[in-house]
Design a protein around this motif. Sequence first.
Motif, short mmCIF file in Angstrom:
data_model
loop_
_atom_site.label_atom_id
_atom_site.label_comp_id
_atom_site.label_asym_id
_atom_site.label_seq_id
_atom_site.Cartn_x
_atom_site.Cartn_y
_atom_site.Cartn_z
N TYR B 144 0.82 -1.20 0.00
CA TYR B 144 0.00 0.00 0.00
C TYR B 144 0.85 1.26 0.00
O TYR B 144 0.54 2.24 -0.66
N VAL B 182 -8.44 4.75 -0.61
CA VAL B 182 -8.58 4.91 0.84
C VAL B 182 -9.36 3.75 1.44
O VAL B 182 -9.04 3.27 2.53
N LEU B 183 -10.36 3.29 0.69
CA LEU B 183 -11.11 2.16 1.24
C LEU B 183 -10.31 0.87 1.14
O LEU B 183 -10.51 -0.05 1.93
N LEU B 185 -7.32 0.71 1.96
CA LEU B 185 -6.60 0.68 3.23
C LEU B 185 -7.48 0.10 4.33
O LEU B 185 -7.02 -0.73 5.14
N VAL B 186 -8.72 0.50 4.35
CA VAL B 186 -9.63 -0.04 5.37
C VAL B 186 -9.76 -1.55 5.21
O VAL B 186 -9.72 -2.31 6.19
N ILE B 189 -6.75 -3.32 6.52
CA ILE B 189 -6.74 -3.41 7.98
C ILE B 189 -7.74 -4.46 8.46
O ILE B 189 -7.47 -5.25 9.37
#
Lengths: 474, 512, 534
Positions: B144, B182-183, B185-186, B189
């Motif tokens: 990422y 950005v999502l 990244l979510v 995680i």
Amino acid sequence: MMKMALFLPELFLLLSCLVIFLLTLGKMSSTTVRNITAALSVITFLICTASLKLEGELFFRAYRIDLFSQIFKLCITGGVALLLLFSSELKGIEEKVRAEYYLFLLLSSLGLVMLVSSVELLAIFVSLELSSFALYLLVPMRDDQGGLREQMEAGIKYILFGVVATGIMLFGMSYLFGLTGTTYLNELIPAMSQVITSPAAIVGIAMVMGGFFFKLGLFPFHFWLPDVYQGASNETTAFIASVPKLGAVALLIRVATLAAPSADALVNLLMILAVCSMFYGNLIALVQKDIKRMLAFSGIAHAGFVILGVLTLKDTGFASAIYYITGYMLMNLACFLVICNVSVKGENLQISDLTGLYKRAPLMAFTLAVGMFALAGIPPFVGFMGKFMLLAGALQAGHLPLVILAAINTAIAIYYYLSVVRISYCTDPEERPAVAVAPLAQAVSVALVLIIIVMGIMPAAVVNIATVAVRGIM
Amino acid sequence: MQDFLIMNTLGYPILSLLVFLPLAGVIPLLLLKNDEVAKYSTLAATLLIAIVSLPLYFKFDKTTAMFQFGEHHAWIPMWDINYTLGIDGISLLLVLLTTMIMPLCVLCSWNYIKTRVRPFLACLLIMETSMLGVFMSLDFVLFYILWEAMLIPMYLLIAIWGGPRKIYASIKFFLYTLAGSVLLLVAIIALYLENGSFSIPMMMGQDYSSVFQIYVFLAFFLAFAIKVPMFPFHTWLPAAHVEAPTAGSVVLASVLLKMGTYGFLRFCLPITPEATITFMPYILWLSIAGIIYGGFTALAQSDMKKLIAYSSVGHMGFVTLGIFVLNVHGIEGALLQMINHGITTGALFIIVGMIYERTHSRELSMAAGVGKFMPIYVTFLGFFSLSSLAFPGTNSFIGEFLVLAGAFSKSKIIAACAIPGAILAAAYMLRMLQKVVWGEEHNPDQSYLKDLNVREILTLAPLLVFVLWIGLNPGPFLDVMHTSVANLIQQVGIAGLEQQNFIEIAKLVIPQ
Amino acid sequence: MEIVASCKPLYAVLTALIGAILVSMAGRKPNFRESLSTVAAVIMFVIIASMVPDVLAGKMLKCTVFDILPGLSLTFRVDAFSMIFALAASFLWIIAVFYSMGYMRGLKEHAQTRFNTCFALSLFGAIGVAFSDNLFTLYLFYEIVSVCTYPLVAHHQDKEGYAGARKYIIYLTTTAKGFVLPAMILIYVLTGNLDFATNISTGILPPDANSTLVTILYICCIFGFAKNGIMPFHHWLPGAMVAPTPVSALLHAVAVVKVGVFSTTRVMLYVFGVDTMSALNLGIPTAYFVSFTILMASIIALSKDNLKARLAYSTVSQLSYIILGVALLTPTAIEGGLIHIANHAFSKITLFFCAGAIYVAAHKKNISEMGGLGRTMPFTFAAFGIASLSMIGAPPVAGFVTKWKLLVGTMEMESHYVGILLVLLASTLLNVAYFAPVTYKAFFGKRPPGEKYEGIKEAPLAMVIPIMIAAIISIVIGIFPGFMMKFVDRVTPDNVAVAMPQYNPAGAPKFIPSVNTHGVPEAHHRLAIETGLT
């Protein structure tokens, strides 16, 4: 003697204040004062480094020296040192009060340094006030450039809001005392866990936090931020925007430990504040023309982000918050370094004033770009790692909607950060003159860029030590 | 160490070397003051990287689907984030494509870039680091970081050295791709919280719950679909392509777009197989829409770069089509088509850049009739155009053939719907070719044009070699991917068995 | 069938390619350039001719150049079927080189280097198609022909030229990509390879394939090779007549259109096979469908005054004879169709050469302006008359053999023969109607008022000699069809009849041995006896 060693950073800082005070009485040139101040602050920083591993208690256990406090002291004094090193001359401050300016700057730092070690409610209050009052004075010290007395307006606003916030905090403290009969944090923690479910406890904690929300600029305690940023001189803003936020986060964590391990109402409250803060800050920042105002709104958004770490009420979350706010201070300093240097007479900079910066001052443009990308949370800079860990921690604590909203916010934010980079890199300078940057400021900017990158790539050391520190206070 | 990674036995850390050599190549640029020398130094650096990357192919073990040349170092232990590198049959060719394209990017910018040469070269080198890293990293955080870090140099490439609307194009590019990821990244995680590790191979083949898979898949999909770009997320691409300098367009087309499809292959399929199967029909139709839309739009362009940019939308539609038919032909074809598109479209952008250097226009009407004065140029243009329209005997034909073969064995209707795209490709490419070579009855005066010089021929010749090589003998390229693709399909296939039950659950989640 | 590995087909194909490259580099020296073309043409013909003995001995020459995917390779094969086309095309190339030299220089055309290069490249493609061993190779060279002839069609680079060329390329690539490509891929998906079968009976499709799918594939293949000029995808052909006459002659009478019909018939016979086609009843509908083209194109030709346009529609009509023959699926009809590939090539090139010669010598394009011109240009119009006879199908010219075979083949059919017979007869009458007036007017017609033919002479020798050679060959292969028939025989060996039980019922004639060395009358005789028609 042992106790003296524990208190050495504060003592030295106090001594420095006295020295500067004496200097203000004389007729020394402001440059000399500044050099002396910078030297003293560097020495303070070195002392803090040396005393990083010390532990102990002072003043009837109201004042604790532990890893947690020492880390913050290190960061605070480091930030002050960097600030003093790069702000070679106080362009925006009237010549005759420059010496006093340094005095109050150091006093405010002293307050912050003491704040992070205070473990008793009243000590916290006193330290906070020490720091705040010095700052209240710094804001109106700006010379009256436009004749609009903007600095006065900013100063008044700052004081008024500050006083209200302090009042709320004091009110909250009385709740806590009333509930538990103690003002010592280490006694409060077990006592609070008995009563944490009662609304009074939640209200109390929230109100105490309010004082620090003010410092941090979190919604709805953010109203002072844009105006003060705009009204204060560039150097003052650089300080307000970065260093006191460290202290605020430190104390927020300390207060949050009162509510750990669980306090749903408080967490929900924090969540709402964080989301509001992020959206409010980012959306309003989109339309700003004055770069300091833009950074003010960006600061509001970042405050929301930090809360993501605090509201997990877990050691990893706290550690991430520490890491993030440290990184934030550095990124902010990098941006303000550029602002201070590009601003010729200490005037406020519009974003359009950065036109063609790549040609007028390549290093400044680069530093600004790094700072902006870092604030935007683009890897490999520290902003990304901080964001990543905050999101990971929050998700781990089960706050998926919050995490998604935060992630969306990073996408919104990129636009205004990018527009600064765009202006400085993609336009021709036209007739704007080259920017002269002092060698020391250049060195500082290189150092800041390096730290921002290194911390971003290798966060392990910082996070580890922060985790250890946080575990020590829980 | 882990059972998915074969550690590097070459005696030197070849993957790390590849990742960090470009960064090392930036150092001379900081020290040098002379632009000419800087160009040579960068050219040397990129060539060196290309040479260093060759052993990857020759020492590659085709019999295993495990990741090879592995390197593993702890990085952030408290989150179990590691510096893990490795390549398999899916990433090998993409790595090689990247290392091969970069020297050509330097060459094609030789005279094109006149201002701020050294920062430009530095941006190119930093791009190379992050691109190679993306294809090699086996740790999600590392992936990422490099995935996002690449935005900065690419943004600068467009925003500083771009055309008249560079500001608009660059910001659009940045916002789109960032918003997409950005999502991601979510999702990363969330996957970490399920597995306790950021290791990509460890995330594959886990038994995630259906709802979880669907959300993760959607987050992945958004990020990768924007990068590919799939219709209707493509609108950043033409702007970015048109405004970027030649080298930027080449990097964008050849490598950056591939990251999206690589993401599909590396993450969507093995990590969320059931969701992949659930969403497959929708994605196939999106691909078809992209193919047709890209073709028609390309047909209407008068700007050569825009034409090629829209053709990219169509070509990448074929790639996603191949990936999501989920059979050997389709995926191998898609992989090959990724390489082909990199070679052919890269070459076409270089070619347009060459005419732009001469006429300072990318308008077809301004380039009309140059064939008379630039025979070598139009010969190259002819070959690459033919390759782009999937002329038999060129590289794209093989890729398209395999993709369509996969599509036909999946669903004849879907495959048949892709055929008009192939026809459109012929239409817009031949139209451009005809205009450039002959023009109309009355052409602008082109007699001042000089034909290609040796440097320019050297830039294009290697790409032409690959066009014909892959077109006539794709064996060496397909061989390396067989095992990995078979393994990938097996990973998805197991999920297919449990599908029936899953669809019922999926119906609850997705509005029908 | 014995398969022999040999690189000769590769050499033959490469000759044209290398020739094209050398010609393009020799641009500045016209004489050298043209002699290069000639040499390349001769060498190619020699190489192809050298394979004749092997093919006649029943061998199949094969040469795999690239293995691309499993079941997909670039492979050449030479068998009797490919020889029919390859021999005709390569021989006519030699003649055409001479002719075009005369034509292009006579008119001082521009861009002669490009012209010659593309000319050679087109032959490269055409011979590649002839020698292809699988559908992929066929498709590859088919597309090469499309692309390389595009510059030839647009040669004049004026508005008309661009419009014609655009139409040309749109029709050809759209059909190829829209129909052949998916069909090819589907066949690959179904069977796992694309290699042609070794005989015409079985085909390569799996017996259990879905019949609807196979029918769709078949339709795709018929329409996909649009160079075969079947309506409604024939519009490109008249449009392409804007090209210089040698191009029209070689490419639109020989290379391009023949590539189309060759590909179509190759796929019909060697991919689908006679068995599959008859099992799915694909032959008769195809026959009726192309019958429409035959009649329609003839009727349109009647209405055209422009000589080249009339020839173009005549081509459309004649091409469908070939497909008609193959679609009837009886051995003799297949033979008739295939032999027409060569027969039509020689006759039609004569006609186009004549049209070009008339244009160069008299600058006349329209038939109505040619009254009495035959008296000024006797050789040209004599050749034209001979070739017309061939088109009509009158003895002793080549076309007669075709007509005969087709008629016999029709008689072999179990049903539907009446309709097809009527079509053939009607088209013959139409052929007479649009060809006869040309020659008649030229020799016996009146000069149009106000026209003076002063200063008009017979066309240059470089043109007349090729014309005469082509015309004479038309007669020779009409009288002695045996040589070409040897190849055709090899394509339809005796066992094919056995494989088609429904076309060989009791009472109907057994497989009729085709004409070998004895010429047509014998076959006629046998047919007459065995069917009891006499």
